[in-house]
Design an enzyme around this catalytic site. Sequence first.
Site, PDB file in Angstrom:
ATOM      1  N   GLU A 262      -1.935  -0.385  -4.373  1.00 20.21           N
ATOM      2  CA  GLU A 262      -2.966  -1.425  -4.303  1.00 20.21           C
ATOM      3  C   GLU A 262      -2.784  -2.472  -5.395  1.00 20.21           C
ATOM      4  O   GLU A 262      -3.029  -3.657  -5.167  1.00 20.21           O
ATOM      5  CB  GLU A 262      -4.366  -0.810  -4.373  1.00 20.21           C
ATOM      6  CG  GLU A 262      -4.746   0.038  -3.159  1.00 20.21           C
ATOM      7  CD  GLU A 262      -4.707  -0.738  -1.850  1.00 20.21           C
ATOM      8  OE1 GLU A 262      -4.714  -1.979  -1.883  1.00 20.21           O
ATOM      9  OE2 GLU A 262      -4.644  -0.089  -0.795  1.00 20.21           O
TER      10      GLU A 262
ATOM     11  N   TYR B  92     -12.101  -5.438  -5.317  1.00 17.97           N
ATOM     12  CA  TYR B  92     -11.338  -5.024  -4.139  1.00 17.97           C
ATOM     13  C   TYR B  92     -10.626  -3.694  -4.374  1.00 17.97           C
ATOM     14  O   TYR B  92     -10.742  -2.758  -3.580  1.00 17.97           O
ATOM     15  CB  TYR B  92     -10.300  -6.084  -3.726  1.00 17.97           C
ATOM     16  CG  TYR B  92      -9.243  -5.444  -2.852  1.00 17.97           C
ATOM     17  CD1 TYR B  92      -9.521  -5.152  -1.518  1.00 17.97           C
ATOM     18  CD2 TYR B  92      -8.016  -5.022  -3.376  1.00 17.97           C
ATOM     19  CE1 TYR B  92      -8.601  -4.487  -0.735  1.00 17.97           C
ATOM     20  CE2 TYR B  92      -7.094  -4.362  -2.589  1.00 17.97           C
ATOM     21  CZ  TYR B  92      -7.392  -4.094  -1.265  1.00 17.97           C
ATOM     22  OH  TYR B  92      -6.497  -3.420  -0.495  1.00 17.97           O
TER      23      TYR B  92
ATOM     24  N   ASP C 210     -10.925  -7.829   1.077  1.00 16.47           N
ATOM     25  CA  ASP C 210      -9.820  -8.660   0.610  1.00 16.47           C
ATOM     26  C   ASP C 210      -9.814  -9.939   1.461  1.00 16.47           C
ATOM     27  O   ASP C 210     -10.742 -10.186   2.222  1.00 16.47           O
ATOM     28  CB  ASP C 210      -8.498  -7.902   0.725  1.00 16.47           C
ATOM     29  CG  ASP C 210      -8.044  -7.804   2.168  1.00 16.47           C
ATOM     30  OD1 ASP C 210      -8.924  -7.767   3.051  1.00 16.47           O
ATOM     31  OD2 ASP C 210      -6.837  -7.789   2.418  1.00 16.47           O
TER      32      ASP C 210
END
Length: 366
Positions: free
Chosen positions: A44, A127, A145
């Site tokens: 991520e 996020y 996102d």
Amino acid sequence: MPADFHSFATELLGWYRRHARSLPWRLPPGSAAPPDPYAVWLSEIMLQQTTVAAAGPYFSRFLARWPSVRDLAAAPREDVLAAWAGLGYYSRARNLHAAARHVAEAFGGVFPSTEEGLRALPGVGPYTAAAIAAIAFGERAAVVDANVERVAARLFAVETPLPAAKPEIREKVGLLTPAAAPGDFAQAMMDLGALVCSPKRPQCAACPVAAYCEGRARGIAESLPRFAPKKARATRRAVAFLCLRSDGAVLLRRRPDKGLLGGMLEVPSSPWAEGALDLEAALAHAPLRARWRARAGLVTHTFTHFRLELAVYEGRPGASAIGEADGLWVAPSDLATVGLPTVMRKVTALVEPAPGPLFAAGSAGR
DNA sequence: CATTCGTGGTT
DNA sequence: TAACCAAGAAT
């Protein structure tokens, strides 16, 4: 807005479990084995503002070299920065290393499992905290996102421009997110945005949830989301100093820890300034005494908020001037492996033994 | 809330 | 080819 949130999630998850996954390193949707939080976190971070294609090779290399968060924490910082070189947004690498050390030392190598706990790690924002909580820990978190923003703006026909619309979108996504399989739901929303609900020419005919889309019903889906007007990009100019020792080694320098390309290696240069290049003033910033000769052409590079033009000057300092510069001398054959940001690789490509195809065309021409 | 932070793929 | 765009965070 969808009349029924539950059936929306059911339709979307059905589509997600049927279609080819865009992230090959992730576990199959609905998989029983929980994903490794370390791997989810690492991926991520790498995927922030970065395409899957660009991050993929880096992810594989990092995971092979540092299989656990303890391994990453134990690594020297320069090694992590060098391994990140070329991927951009280098604060991510600095924060990645800092977060790894924090998890290893303060948490015994165990990642926080809540959105709030994750959010406290450097480099983990709204996020990423939500994504890790949902994907790795099954927490019902609203993962928003740019893809999800676009999907939600169209789905709910949000006409308020971004970023002002963020709170409204986040609230709606929160209502939409199911308690069961929130991680799959989040990835389904992102994949839908990437593959079907694209910025331009969305494939509404192939969309599994087109029936729920208010934007489509009103015929304004493709025009959403709206954005606040963007600022123009200025050009900065400077002289880059290619110092060549008699054995061919090149002088490099480490940049200050903060700011642009923070902590990364660079070719020494004059300050990057807007407006016309003042050659005389720029040459006064040479890192050592030498007879500076202009190389043909300019190295140009476009950053997010400005364009850079580097006039490359080459100098071959005499033995007495070598010691004047602080920095490190790197053999041409090592330039590819020391970990240079892309803009600096464009400069060193002028002296590398076998210029790869990467910058052969366009970078040094005009 | 606006700005700063990279890079490469797509259109 | 230039503009657009990205699985954003920090300040």
